[in-house]
Design a protein around this motif. Structure first.
Motif, PDB file in Angstrom:
ATOM      1  N   LYS A  38     -21.540  -4.831   2.736  1.00  0.00           N
ATOM      2  CA  LYS A  38     -21.889  -6.245   2.622  1.00  0.00           C
ATOM      3  C   LYS A  38     -23.182  -6.418   1.833  1.00  0.00           C
ATOM      4  O   LYS A  38     -23.382  -7.438   1.168  1.00  0.00           O
ATOM      5  N   SER A 204     -26.200  -7.695   8.121  1.00  0.00           N
ATOM      6  CA  SER A 204     -25.391  -8.867   7.822  1.00  0.00           C
ATOM      7  C   SER A 204     -25.422  -9.857   8.978  1.00  0.00           C
ATOM      8  O   SER A 204     -25.540 -11.072   8.779  1.00  0.00           O
ATOM      9  N   ALA A 205     -25.324  -9.342  10.208  1.00  0.00           N
ATOM     10  CA  ALA A 205     -25.368 -10.209  11.390  1.00  0.00           C
ATOM     11  C   ALA A 205     -26.706 -10.920  11.505  1.00  0.00           C
ATOM     12  O   ALA A 205     -26.788 -12.044  12.013  1.00  0.00           O
ATOM     13  N   ARG A 206     -27.764 -10.269  11.032  1.00  0.00           N
ATOM     14  CA  ARG A 206     -29.101 -10.875  11.052  1.00  0.00           C
ATOM     15  C   ARG A 206     -29.363 -11.731   9.810  1.00  0.00           C
ATOM     16  O   ARG A 206     -30.448 -12.236   9.617  1.00  0.00           O
ATOM     17  N   GLN A 207     -28.323 -11.851   8.973  1.00  0.00           N
ATOM     18  CA  GLN A 207     -28.383 -12.658   7.744  1.00  0.00           C
ATOM     19  C   GLN A 207     -29.452 -12.143   6.774  1.00  0.00           C
ATOM     20  O   GLN A 207     -30.051 -12.907   6.021  1.00  0.00           O
ATOM     21  N   SER A 209     -30.510 -10.506   3.434  1.00  0.00           N
ATOM     22  CA  SER A 209     -29.919 -10.371   2.105  1.00  0.00           C
ATOM     23  C   SER A 209     -31.008  -9.964   1.118  1.00  0.00           C
ATOM     24  O   SER A 209     -32.185 -10.273   1.318  1.00  0.00           O
ATOM     25  N   SER A 211     -30.993 -10.267  -2.872  1.00  0.00           N
ATOM     26  CA  SER A 211     -30.155 -10.775  -3.956  1.00  0.00           C
ATOM     27  C   SER A 211     -30.096  -9.852  -5.165  1.00  0.00           C
ATOM     28  O   SER A 211     -29.113  -9.866  -5.908  1.00  0.00           O
TER      29      SER A 211
END
Length: 234
Positions: A38, A204-207, A209, A211
């Motif tokens: 992800k 991913s669960a903790r958002q 990222s 970029s």
């Protein structure tokens, strides 16, 4: 046509296709990466991506031949704020300039020259403007060590991803988790790939990222196709 010039034209055309194909291959490799991550979500490439890379390469050639400012780069690159487009575009321009002046392509010189070529251009990503410092200090050394030890592309990418997270993430907790995995061997350790997948799912669960992570790794994979060359050039 000058008979002597013909072989040079053929060689220049071959070199250009080689560089462009290496860019495309470094991106296509991601689609074959298993398991997918992800963290490595990447943008859709423009349909005319090959043409854009070709235009950038030719801009570099013209810059070398005419000693003009590099203001003729495609508008798509100049107006973009994305590292992957600016990075690959300026590396192609650097390759075109080097080929036109008879220089062998090396990753250090490509990075240096790409940074120099964009010195007078506005709104260029700091990674490109700085000669890809993050890649040359963290990602490329890790990738080349793995290449030297004959590890697969997947291992090179996954382990280098951990190095970037461990030393360049702006989130302390992410750095600590990645460093812990590396101390255990990373993806080369026992159940290392499973541990990377777990980390990927947790972030991913903790958002979380990043970029530009995909771009950093894709550009690293491209540069690793060329010899490092000297760090300093007279």
């Amino acid at each position: 046509m000058n008979v002597q010039a013909a072989p040079d034209l053929v060689m220049h055309a071959f070199e250009k296709e080689r560089v462009i194909n290496d860019v495309l291959a470094s991106q296509a490799d991601f689609s074959r990466l298993q398991p997918t991550l992800k963290l490595l979500k990447h943008p859709a490439l423009p349909p005319d991506w090959h043409r854009l890379l070709n235009d950038c390469y030719q801009c570099g050639e013209q810059h070398a031949q005419q000693a003009i400012a590099l203001t003729i780069l495609p508008d798509e690159l100049l107006q973009s704020s994305t590292l992957w487009l600016q990075g690959f575009g300026l590396l192609c321009a650097a390759a075109g300039r080097m080929a036109a002046t008879g220089q062998s392509l090396t990753s250090n010189r490509l990075c240096d020259l790409a940074g120099q070529l964009c010195a007078d251009l506005p709104a260029i990503d700091s990674e490109v403007r700085g000669g890809f410092y993050t890649l040359r200090s963290v990602a490329l050394p890790a990738w080349r060590r793995l290449q030297r030890d004959r590890h697969s592309y997947e291992v090179c990418l996954q382990q280098t991803l951990l190095h970037l997270l461990a030393w360049k993430s702006e989130v302390p907790g992410v750095r600590q988790q990645a460093q812990r995995l590396l101390w255990m061997g990373g993806v080369l350790g026992e159940k290392g790939v499973a541990a990377l997948l777990t980390l990927d799912n947790e972030l991913s669960a903790r958002q979380f990222s990043w970029s530009t992570l995909w771009a950093l790794l894709a550009i690293t994979g491209f540069l690793a196709r060329y010899p490092a060359g000297p760090i300093f050039v007279d």
